[in-house]
Design a protein around this motif. Structure first.
Motif, PDB file in Angstrom:
ATOM      1  N   PRO A   6       0.701  -1.346   0.135  1.00  0.00           N
ATOM      2  CA  PRO A   6       0.027   0.155  -0.048  1.00  0.00           C
ATOM      3  C   PRO A   6       0.846   1.303   0.082  1.00  0.00           C
ATOM      4  CG  PRO A   6      -0.024  -1.229   2.133  1.00  0.00           C
ATOM      5  CD  PRO A   6       0.829  -1.902   1.248  1.00  0.00           C
ATOM      6  N   LEU A   7       0.378   2.350  -0.673  1.00  0.00           N
ATOM      7  CA  LEU A   7       1.129   3.509  -0.749  1.00  0.00           C
ATOM      8  C   LEU A   7       0.882   4.221   0.629  1.00  0.00           C
ATOM      9  CD1 LEU A   7       0.063   4.855  -4.301  1.00  0.00           C
ATOM     10  CD2 LEU A   7       2.340   4.059  -3.796  1.00  0.00           C
ATOM     11  N   PRO A   8       2.313   4.787   1.040  1.00  0.00           N
ATOM     12  CA  PRO A   8       1.949   5.583   2.478  1.00  0.00           C
ATOM     13  C   PRO A   8       1.185   6.719   2.285  1.00  0.00           C
ATOM     14  CG  PRO A   8       4.200   5.724   1.502  1.00  0.00           C
ATOM     15  CD  PRO A   8       3.355   4.782   0.607  1.00  0.00           C
ATOM     16  N   LYS A   9       0.298   7.031   3.354  1.00  0.00           N
ATOM     17  CA  LYS A   9      -0.470   8.066   3.266  1.00  0.00           C
ATOM     18  C   LYS A   9       0.151   9.287   3.544  1.00  0.00           C
ATOM     19  CE  LYS A   9      -5.431   7.269   4.467  1.00  0.00           C
ATOM     20  NZ  LYS A   9      -6.423   7.284   5.650  1.00  0.00           N
ATOM     21  N   THR A  10      -0.039  10.345   2.831  1.00  0.00           N
ATOM     22  CA  THR A  10       0.605  11.713   3.089  1.00  0.00           C
ATOM     23  C   THR A  10      -0.015  12.163   4.293  1.00  0.00           C
ATOM     24  OG1 THR A  10       0.962  11.917   0.758  1.00  0.00           O
ATOM     25  CG2 THR A  10       1.466  13.913   1.956  1.00  0.00           C
ATOM     26  N   ALA A  11       0.763  12.629   5.225  1.00  0.00           N
ATOM     27  CA  ALA A  11       0.143  13.495   6.423  1.00  0.00           C
ATOM     28  C   ALA A  11      -0.460  14.568   6.062  1.00  0.00           C
ATOM     29  CB  ALA A  11       1.122  13.480   7.466  1.00  0.00           C
ATOM     30  N   THR A  12      -1.861  14.716   6.436  1.00  0.00           N
ATOM     31  CA  THR A  12      -2.237  16.034   6.299  1.00  0.00           C
ATOM     32  C   THR A  12      -2.833  16.459   7.833  1.00  0.00           C
ATOM     33  OG1 THR A  12      -4.611  15.078   5.931  1.00  0.00           O
ATOM     34  CG2 THR A  12      -2.957  15.923   3.960  1.00  0.00           C
ATOM     35  N   ARG A  13      -3.590  17.641   7.953  1.00  0.00           N
ATOM     36  CA  ARG A  13      -3.862  17.791   9.201  1.00  0.00           C
ATOM     37  C   ARG A  13      -5.152  17.112   9.347  1.00  0.00           C
ATOM     38  NH1 ARG A  13      -1.812  23.461   8.106  1.00  0.00           N
ATOM     39  NH2 ARG A  13       0.090  23.684   9.590  1.00  0.00           N
TER      40      ARG A  13
END
Length: 124
Positions: A6-13
């Motif tokens: 799985p692609l890592p999730k980009t951290a967002t607020r």
């Protein structure tokens, strides 16, 4: 059959942890009002304060705009005064008292504009 990781999730607020702050209703109103006064959401206001970012209000931006306007007025008045003092042909059309009155009026307006600028600077 190869399975891709799985692609890592980009951290967002939006997908990061939330911090809850317990406060009294009056405190919440005050925090909300302070945030509104500086043109920020309550979340952004509290986050900025919490991580040490200086909160700059919209009033500061308004004051800078006011100072720019006063500065422009001073420039125009200075130009007018310079024109009066350097244009002998134009001065010849008026008697000495009219010239003196006009120069004193321009100096008075410059003084008023300087006072207005000083008031604005002191507000900051």
């Amino acid at each position: 059959m190869d399975q891709k990781p799985p692609l890592p999730k980009t951290a967002t607020r939006k997908n990061s942890p939330c911090i809850r702050v317990w406060c009294m209703p009056e405190e919440k109103k005050l925090i909300d009002q302070n945030a509104k006064n500086v043109g920020l959401s309550t979340s952004t206001y509290l986050r900025n304060i919490g991580i040490g970012i200086e909160v700059k209000g919209i009033l500061d931006q308004k004051a800078v705009g006011d100072m720019a306007k006063v500065n422009a007025d001073l420039g125009r008045l200075g130009g007018l005064l310079k024109m009066w003092l350097s244009n002998d042909e134009r001065l010849a059309m008026f008697n000495q008292e009219q010239v003196k009155a006009s120069i004193l009026e321009a100096l008075g307006k410059i003084k008023t504009a300087q006072d207005e600028l000083l008031k604005t600077v002191k507000r900051l």
